[in-house]
Design an enzyme around this catalytic site. Structure first.
Site, PDB file in Angstrom:
ATOM      1  N   GLU A  43      34.516  41.146  32.237  1.00 10.74           N
ATOM      2  CA  GLU A  43      35.541  42.175  32.423  1.00 10.74           C
ATOM      3  C   GLU A  43      35.765  43.012  31.171  1.00 10.74           C
ATOM      4  OE1 GLU A  43      40.129  42.697  34.061  1.00 10.74           O
ATOM      5  OE2 GLU A  43      39.196  40.717  34.029  1.00 10.74           O
ATOM      6  N   LYS A  94      39.847  41.952  40.039  1.00  8.61           N
ATOM      7  CA  LYS A  94      40.685  41.075  40.859  1.00  8.61           C
ATOM      8  C   LYS A  94      39.913  40.739  42.128  1.00  8.61           C
ATOM      9  CE  LYS A  94      44.305  40.078  38.611  1.00  8.61           C
ATOM     10  NZ  LYS A  94      44.490  38.654  38.277  1.00  8.61           N
TER      11      LYS A  94
END
Length: 484
Positions: free
Chosen positions: A283, A299
């Site tokens: 990420e 997410k």
């Protein structure tokens, strides 16, 4: 508050302290990217350099290939409002918040090349907002650790390059000649294979226990129903005792099992303590190029399937999940708000939303948020506005941080903070420190968690933490076990 910056006089005093330990860069200093002769693989070069003090390895597409560092000119750390700086002029300790120390480093040394490499621990958040006390700390790591390197050995598809600066010419000597000699000497050396078998001494502990984590999820769902928060990221820490000399084999196994866009190994050892950070994060927290900042929050999670059909079904299930899309949408809004604090008005945009990201062991959904930074904004300003990362805090962010701190038994430390590089020339690459382990005090600790929303099921969220930890536990040599 996040907007509290040191006064100009305070910033100047801190910068003067840093200049006393490492002189300012030469006024006419330049950075250079020099192609190198030599075809050595990354692994044997890293194995050689890790014997040097301050070794660091940033690895993956997010960094533009592997970047190797050693022998920093200066090391900055901060914890609980106290800063320590080591440089050629000695060591100094004084009162300073972590991001104020970064601000001073940019003022003292910025603009001439070189990179600050390290981590920003999650508990830096307590510098930025009024919050209840964080959970207890039992690992003793700083809240901020950044080392200044005048050179980096970079390997990408085109070969090896030496990224360097002549800002401090006495520091590096002829770095190009030394680097090419190293590459030529290691041209035919193969990487060392990690040892087989477990790297740990059981048992494996969970803090809180699995049942305690499920109870925390249930309480958080109740807080959401009551309107206190919309989403919170909850973590639990898995920890065990490491076997002797197990840190490097653990890194080799993690890197092989979970190739990541933002992988990192940081040797944080001191003369008295062996410590390291090992991260295989997918990420991007913040990336800055030419005044444009981008964040790519993640997410939603599904495991990879056992075959092509089941794998495609799991990916489709994730993309069609209303719960997961809502979870990501809330976090994207937090990122937009954070970047808007330091962006040119009207420049914040969602460049992509809820795209599928497929990793060796997991599927995720990811979005991309971009903005043009307001003139005069530096890395410290950007971090004050956006730290901690939205995806590992929640919405609204500060209340979610307080809720998570009340539920978690130990500080997160470097995990769930940020890892990467802050170039003195203005570029920046920081990952969200998920999939991150810390080795300290003969233990290894790994945080695993997820976002809790209104329709979260405690047992399903607990299972998600297990899915996210499987690669780490496999690298340790631990078998699958429902008890953890």
């Amino acid at each position: 508050m996040w907007s509290d910056r040191p006064t100009a006089a305070r910033r100047a005093r801190l910068a003067d302290r840093l200049r006393a330990l490492l002189p300012p860069p030469r006024p006419a200093a330049r950075g250079a990217k020099t192609p190198l002769a030599g075809a050595a693989a990354v692994e044997p070069v890293a194995e050689e350099l890790r014997q040097e003090p301050g070794f660091a390895w940033l690895d993956g597409a997010g960094w533009g290939g592997a970047r190797l560092y050693a022998r920093p000119l200066a090391v900055l750390s901060a914890r609980n409002g106290r800063a320590t700086v080591d440089g050629p002029g000695g060591r100094a300790a004084f009162a300073a918040r972590g991001l104020d120390l970064l601000d001073a480093a940019l003022a003292a040394w910025g603009g001439a090349g070189g990179e600050l490499v390290g981590f920003l621990g999650y508990e830096l958040t307590w510098e930025l907002e009024e919050l209840p006390p964080p959970p207890p700390d039992d690992l003793g790591l700083p809240d901020l650790h950044l080392a200044l390197y005048p050179t980096a050995l970079r390997r990408d598809a085109r070969g090896w390059t030496l990224d360097s600066t002549d800002a401090w010419p006495a520091a590096g000597g002829d770095a190009r000649i030394a680097a090419e000699r190293l590459l030529q000497r290691l041209a035919r050396r193969a990487a060392e294979a990690p040892p087989e078998g477990p790297l740990v001494r059981p048992p494996l502990h969970s803090r809180p226990l699995p049942s305690g984590f499920a109870d925390a999820v249930a309480r958080s769902v109740g807080r959401i129903a009551a309107g206190e928060i919309f989403q919170v990221n909850l973590c639990r820490r898995l920890e065990t005792r490491l076997a002797r000399r197990a840190v490097w084999p653990l890194w080799q196994r993690l890197r092989a099992a979970s190739p990541a866009d933002y992988a990192a190994f940081l040797d944080l050892s001191t003369p008295r303590r062996a410590r390291a950070l090992l991260s295989v994060s997918p990420e991007c927290f913040l990336a800055v190029r030419d005044g444009v900042v981008e964040s790519r929050p993640i997410k939603g999670t599904r495991p990879r399937g056992a075959d092509r059909r089941s794998d495609a079904a799991l990916a489709r299930e994730l993309l069609e999940s209303g719960k997961d899309r809502a979870e990501l949408a809330m976090i994207v809004d937090v990122v937009r708000n954070d970047l808007g604090r330091v962006a040119v008005t009207g420049s914040v945009e969602v460049a992509a939303h809820a795209e599928l990201m497929t990793l060796p062991t997991l599927h995720h959904t990811v979005s991309r948020v971009r903005a043009r930074l307001a003139p005069g904004t530096n890395a410290a300003d950007l971090l004050r506005a956006s730290f901690p990362p939205a995806s590992i805090s929640g919405a609204p962010k500060i209340r979610a941080v307080a809720v998570a701190a009340a539920e978690e038994e130990r500080r997160r430390g470097p995990a769930m903070g940020a890892v990467g590089r802050i170039a003195l020339s203005g570029e920046l690459d920081l990952s969200v420190a998920i999939r991150t382990a810390v080795a300290a005090r003969e233990r290894v600790a790994y945080h695993t968690g997820g976002g809790i929303v209104a329709d979260s099921d405690p047992e399903a969220e607990l299972e998600e933490t297990r899915v996210k930890a499987r690669a780490f536990l496999a690298a340790l040599g631990l078998p699958e076990a429902g008890a953890w």
